[in-house]
Design an enzyme around this catalytic site. Sequence first.
Site, mmCIF file in Angstrom:
data_model
loop_
_atom_site.group_PDB
_atom_site.id
_atom_site.type_symbol
_atom_site.label_atom_id
_atom_site.label_comp_id
_atom_site.label_asym_id
_atom_site.label_seq_id
_atom_site.Cartn_x
_atom_site.Cartn_y
_atom_site.Cartn_z
ATOM 1 N N CYS A 2 -8.957 1.201 -6.407
ATOM 2 C CA CYS A 2 -9.663 0.860 -5.365
ATOM 3 C C CYS A 2 -10.940 0.858 -5.381
ATOM 4 C CB CYS A 2 -8.985 1.704 -3.933
ATOM 5 S SG CYS A 2 -7.356 1.466 -3.527
ATOM 6 N N ASN A 35 -4.597 -2.089 2.979
ATOM 7 C CA ASN A 35 -5.419 -1.589 1.943
ATOM 8 C C ASN A 35 -5.307 -2.725 0.724
ATOM 9 O OD1 ASN A 35 -6.431 -0.442 -0.502
ATOM 10 N ND2 ASN A 35 -5.488 1.469 -0.124
ATOM 11 N N HIS A 37 -14.227 1.376 1.602
ATOM 12 C CA HIS A 37 -13.073 0.796 1.186
ATOM 13 C C HIS A 37 -12.008 1.132 2.363
ATOM 14 C CE1 HIS A 37 -9.532 0.391 -0.848
ATOM 15 N NE2 HIS A 37 -9.122 1.673 -0.893
#
Length: 312
Positions: free
Chosen positions: A114, A269, A239
Site C-alpha cells: 500500500c 482500500n 492512504h
Amino acid sequence: MSKFTKIISSGSYLPEKILTNKELESIVDTTDEWITERTGIKERRVSSDDETSVDMAYQASIDAINKSGLKKDEIGAIFLATCTPERKFPSTAVLLQNRLNIKNAFSVDLNAACTGFVYALDIAKKYIESKQVKYALVVGTEKITSLLDWTDRNTCVLFGDGAGAMIVGSSDTAGILSSTIGSDGSYKDLLTVNTDLEYIEMKGSDVFKTAVNTLGQLAKHTLELNNLEQGQLDWLVPHQANERIILAIAKKISLSHDKIIITVNKHGNTSAASIPLAFDDANTKNTFKSGDYIMMEAFGAGFTWGSILLRF
Ligand code: ACO
C-alpha cells in the site's frame, strides 16, 4: 540540481462495477453497519474478469497525460507501483509503456504494497532533481480484488480496484519539500499474500495499531522536518485503508476533518492506487490552491511506510 519536483497533473481510473456493502451481505456473513462503523467504507469498485492492472494504469495515465499538456514522448521514465502485476514479467510498467507507445523512456515496477505510490514518487523525485529525467509518469494500479478470498469476511470487505497517475517535472518555485520512506520486514506475516494460497491474510487489529503509531509519528516528524507548525498543514492525502486509522493520525497532528481528503468510503482500500486516486479526486474539484501545504502518507504490508510533504 533542480530545486523541486512538481506535480504537473493527475489522473485516475475506476472500474465500472460498484460493489456495495449491502451486496456483500449476500456474499459473506457481514452487515453494512459493521463495515461502515469499523472502516468507513460504503462501496468499492471491482474490475471485470478480463480487466488487468495494465488496463487500469493505461486509462489513468492517459487522463494525467491529457491534463498535463505534454506530449507522451516527453516522458522519460515510468515508475509504477503495484502488487497485482498483470504478468510476473515483463513488468507492468513496461507493458504500460508499450500500450502508451512511449519509446524514449525507461520503466520499472515497485512493490511496497500500500506504500508503493509514495515509494514511486520518492524515486521519481530523485531522478527529476538530479536532472536525469525531465518528466516522469508515476502510477499506482491495483487489481487487488484478484487476491481476495471471498469467503473471508475479515479481508474481502476492505479492498477495491483502481488506478491513479501523476505527471511530475521540475520547478524552481514549488513542489515536493520532503520525502521519507521506511520498512521493517520483521512484520512480514501480519499482512501477506502467501505464494501457496495467493490471497490476502491479515491480522487486522495488529496492523491497525502499528499503522496508527507509525503514521502518527511519521506525520509529526514530517512537519518538524519542514519547520511547519501543526496548524500550517492545509491538506492530508492519506492512504485510504480505514477511516478510523486516518482520523486517529489526523488527531495526533491536531488536523481538523475538513482538511483530510477521504475517498475510502467510495473506493475501499485500493492499495498503491489509493493516494493518487484520492489526490486526483480532490484535484479535479480544484480543492488544492497554489501554495497549499499537502502531506501524503501511507502504510502497508512489509511493513512499509512513507510520507511526502509538498507545496502545491
Ligand atoms: N463483518 C462482521 N464481522 C466481522 C467482519 C465483517 N466483515 N470482519 C471481522 N468481523 C468480526 C471478527 O470476526 C471479530 O469477531 P469476534 O470478536 O467474534 O472474533 C469482530 O468482528 C472484531 O474483529 P476485530 O478484528 O477486533 O475488529 P477491528 O475493530 O480491529 O476491525 C479491521 C477490523 C477493520 C480489519 C481493522 O482491524 C483494520 O482496519 N485493520 C487495518 C487494516 C489495514 O489497514 N489493512 C491494510 C493495510 S495496507 C496494505 O498493505 C494492504
